[in-house]
Design a protein around this motif. Structure first.
Motif, PDB file in Angstrom:
ATOM      1  N   LEU A  85      49.638 148.586  34.076  1.00  0.00           N
ATOM      2  CA  LEU A  85      50.461 148.550  35.293  1.00  0.00           C
ATOM      3  C   LEU A  85      50.300 149.819  36.107  1.00  0.00           C
ATOM      4  CD1 LEU A  85      53.706 146.935  33.847  1.00  0.00           C
ATOM      5  CD2 LEU A  85      51.901 145.836  35.174  1.00  0.00           C
ATOM      6  N   GLY A  86      49.653 150.787  35.567  1.00  0.00           N
ATOM      7  CA  GLY A  86      49.372 152.068  36.219  1.00  0.00           C
ATOM      8  C   GLY A  86      48.592 152.910  35.235  1.00  0.00           C
ATOM      9  N   GLN A 259      59.735 146.328  45.335  1.00  0.00           N
ATOM     10  CA  GLN A 259      58.994 145.264  46.000  1.00  0.00           C
ATOM     11  C   GLN A 259      58.319 144.318  45.003  1.00  0.00           C
ATOM     12  OE1 GLN A 259      56.255 147.080  48.801  1.00  0.00           O
ATOM     13  NE2 GLN A 259      57.698 148.701  49.301  1.00  0.00           N
ATOM     14  N   LEU A 260      58.106 144.773  43.782  1.00  0.00           N
ATOM     15  CA  LEU A 260      57.410 143.958  42.794  1.00  0.00           C
ATOM     16  C   LEU A 260      58.373 142.976  42.127  1.00  0.00           C
ATOM     17  CD1 LEU A 260      55.148 146.660  41.114  1.00  0.00           C
ATOM     18  CD2 LEU A 260      54.635 145.176  43.054  1.00  0.00           C
ATOM     19  N   ARG A 261      57.821 142.034  41.415  1.00  0.00           N
ATOM     20  CA  ARG A 261      58.656 141.032  40.742  1.00  0.00           C
ATOM     21  C   ARG A 261      59.536 141.714  39.700  1.00  0.00           C
ATOM     22  NH1 ARG A 261      56.549 138.997  35.842  1.00  0.00           N
ATOM     23  NH2 ARG A 261      54.646 140.074  35.167  1.00  0.00           N
ATOM     24  N   PHE A 265      59.575 145.349  36.893  1.00  0.00           N
ATOM     25  CA  PHE A 265      60.624 146.368  36.843  1.00  0.00           C
ATOM     26  C   PHE A 265      61.286 146.394  35.465  1.00  0.00           C
ATOM     27  CE2 PHE A 265      65.060 147.672  37.413  1.00  0.00           C
ATOM     28  CZ  PHE A 265      64.899 148.902  38.035  1.00  0.00           C
ATOM     29  N   ASN A 266      61.570 145.220  34.916  1.00  0.00           N
ATOM     30  CA  ASN A 266      62.278 145.124  33.641  1.00  0.00           C
ATOM     31  C   ASN A 266      61.410 145.501  32.444  1.00  0.00           C
ATOM     32  OD1 ASN A 266      64.522 144.258  35.010  1.00  0.00           O
ATOM     33  ND2 ASN A 266      64.333 142.114  34.406  1.00  0.00           N
ATOM     34  N   ILE A 326      68.869 153.005  41.891  1.00  0.00           N
ATOM     35  CA  ILE A 326      68.128 153.756  42.910  1.00  0.00           C
ATOM     36  C   ILE A 326      66.640 153.429  42.892  1.00  0.00           C
ATOM     37  CG2 ILE A 326      69.749 155.689  42.974  1.00  0.00           C
ATOM     38  CD1 ILE A 326      67.763 157.259  41.226  1.00  0.00           C
ATOM     39  N   PHE A 327      66.157 152.835  41.805  1.00  0.00           N
ATOM     40  CA  PHE A 327      64.738 152.515  41.699  1.00  0.00           C
ATOM     41  C   PHE A 327      64.417 151.086  42.117  1.00  0.00           C
ATOM     42  CE2 PHE A 327      65.595 155.804  38.496  1.00  0.00           C
ATOM     43  CZ  PHE A 327      64.741 156.794  38.951  1.00  0.00           C
ATOM     44  N   ARG A 328      65.454 150.293  42.440  1.00  0.00           N
ATOM     45  CA  ARG A 328      65.176 148.921  42.854  1.00  0.00           C
ATOM     46  C   ARG A 328      66.134 148.417  43.946  1.00  0.00           C
ATOM     47  NH1 ARG A 328      61.829 144.869  41.414  1.00  0.00           N
ATOM     48  NH2 ARG A 328      62.508 142.728  41.803  1.00  0.00           N
ATOM     49  N   GLU A 329      67.412 148.333  43.646  1.00  0.00           N
ATOM     50  CA  GLU A 329      68.345 147.737  44.598  1.00  0.00           C
ATOM     51  C   GLU A 329      68.617 148.628  45.813  1.00  0.00           C
ATOM     52  OE1 GLU A 329      69.133 145.768  40.664  1.00  0.00           O
ATOM     53  OE2 GLU A 329      68.768 147.814  41.374  1.00  0.00           O
TER      54      GLU A 329
END
Length: 479
Positions: A85-86, A259-261, A265-266, A326-329
């Protein structure tokens, strides 16, 4: 590398080699062959900052043991030659160093663009340091010469990249000098770090100088240079002077994990290492960085040991703490972080503790901690600096306290937490669950496959120097 250098060569050839008559007849005014430095500057700053923030979350935080991956986790198990993923920052560095070199050449060759020279030199030093700190010896001095150079540049020694003319420290000095020498009235445009404020770029450069002098202090006597920068006092001192740009709360400029699915993130949860350190400190930032795990009964946090074998180990997502909102919503409070006042103060605290500068190390440390809480929008508990995070806490050295606080605050900041661990041994990281690197924590990033395929002869020299492109061969400043 060959592909990268060809890009420069083609660009320069198109932009400079035609006759005036040919240009008049064959130039499409709606498709210019030269890019304005303001557009390139904006692109370089944003592309590098956005990409390295993403890399910091999905790869850097795994190496630093801030968080761990549940699946697609060969990288977390320290098979760094298999990014998923990176975990392949090499093209990010070279793409942006290439584009920044175009800005620098335009600034040095065209008087109207001279205002860009200083910032371009400072950015070159910053990105180069990040590159060599991860990989060690890399193509540098011959890598950005366009049609006047080679498409197969040699790998330069990290020591030379730091110390030689046109290297990291020299480019910082030249960048500061270029800004001070600029007397024109044309503003610096495209600057999403400082909105064209050249004095801020000088403070940025001096903070970087502090950082890199401390970084190489195990190999070079840096005390006089550090004392000079500290005495002059023209470095970042508060968070309003940070070299950062803000993400927004909506696309296209929100943090990429927003922005990703949701499955991507999970995949990343709180690590056991981070949980134990934050819990031991009773650190309120755990509520900013992470969420209570779903199965908790009283808003508890739970971390997972890094590097599980996902093929044979079954874990329930609901048992571990996800990254904070803070990293998604709501990514509007999140920054792409190039350099900050809190990092500068931690570096100065270390310099004072080691006797490189004459200053009160504890005061600098306390300032850094306070600024780090402010940066992460978290209230500093009244007793935090007098109890567990006390500079002179029982059983912990001042250096451990400094680096641990710097490590905590460096969440998603590229690979900084891991780099500071490599340099100092703090904080103590754990042996991961199912290591693919013989239970050793890597001390360098491996050269990627494209480095060999595009520049094989020079790659072979570097490969030999790193014992077969090993993850366990230390970079120069760490030897």
């Amino acid at each position: 590398m060959k592909k990268i250098i060809y890009t420069i060569a083609i660009f320069v050839f198109i932009a400079t080699s035609c006759t005036n008559g040919f240009e008049d007849l064959n130039t499409n005014p709606n498709a210019p062959v030269a890019v304005q430095p303001s557009l390139l500057l904006r692109q370089v700053i944003y592309d590098f900052g956005e990409n390295m923030s993403y890399e910091g979350f999905v790869a850097g935080d795994l190496l630093a043991q801030h968080r761990t991956a549940l699946d697609f986790n060969l990288f977390d198990r320290h098979d760094l030659k298999s990014p998923q993923l990176g975990g392949n920052p090499w093209p990010i560095f070279y793409t942006n160093l290439r584009d920044n070199e175009i800005i620098l050449k335009q600034a040095q060759e065209t008087a109207a663009f001279s205002v860009y020279e200083g910032p371009a030199l400072i950015l070159k030093a910053y990105m180069t340091a990040g590159l060599t700190d991860l990989f060690g010896d890399v193509p540098y001095f011959e890598a950005f010469n366009g049609i006047d150079g080679t498409v197969t540049p040699k790998y330069d020694l990290q020591e030379d990249i730091y110390l030689n003319e046109n290297g990291i420290l020299d480019n910082l000095d030249k960048g500061i000098a270029a800004i001070k020498a600029y007397t024109g009235s044309i503003p610096l445009e495209g600057d999403i770090l400082y909105n064209g404020n050249l004095d801020s770029w000088i403070r940025f450069a001096n903070s970087l100088k502090i950082k890199y002098l401390v970084r190489i202090s195990g190999k070079v006597d840096v005390a006089t240079q550090l004392q000079t920068v500290f005495t002059e006092g023209n470095y970042m001192k508060n968070n309003t002077e940070n070299a950062v740009f803000d993400f927004t709360n909506s696309e296209p400029n929100s943090f990429r994990l927003a922005q990703l699915r949701v499955g991507d993130f999970n995949n990343f949860v709180l690590s056991e290492t981070m949980e134990e350190i934050l819990t031991d400190l009773n650190d309120a930032r755990i509520e900013t960085f992470f969420r209570p795990f779903s199965n908790s009964t009283s808003n508890e946090f739970n971390g997972l040991l890094n590097g599980i074998d996902a093929s044979s180990t079954s874990v329930a997502l609901s048992d571990y703490s996800l990254a904070g909102t803070i990293f998604r919503e709501d990514t509007s409070t999140l920054d792409a972080n190039f350099m900050t006042a809190w990092e500068t103060n931690f570096l100065l605290a270390e310099a004072a503790e080691k006797g490189f500068i004459t200053a009160n190390a504890e005061t600098l440390y306390n300032t850094g901690v306070t600024q780090a809480f402010e940066y992460w929008n978290t209230n500093l508990p009244a007793t935090y600096l007098t109890v567990n995070a006390n500079y002179n806490a029982v059983g912990k050295s001042p250096l451990e306290q400094i680096i641990t606080q710097k490590w905590i605050a460096s969440l998603i900041n590229g690979y900084e937490g891991w780099t500071e661990y490599r340099r100092t041994g703090f904080p103590a990281l754990k042996t991961i669950s199912a290591s693919l690197n013989n239970d050793l924590i890597p001390v360098r990033m491996p050269y990627p496959a494209e480095a060999a395929s595009l520049n094989i002869e020079n790659y072979k020299v570097a490969e030999t120097a790193t014992n077969g492109n090993s993850l366990d061969v230390k970079v120069w400043w760490n030897e």
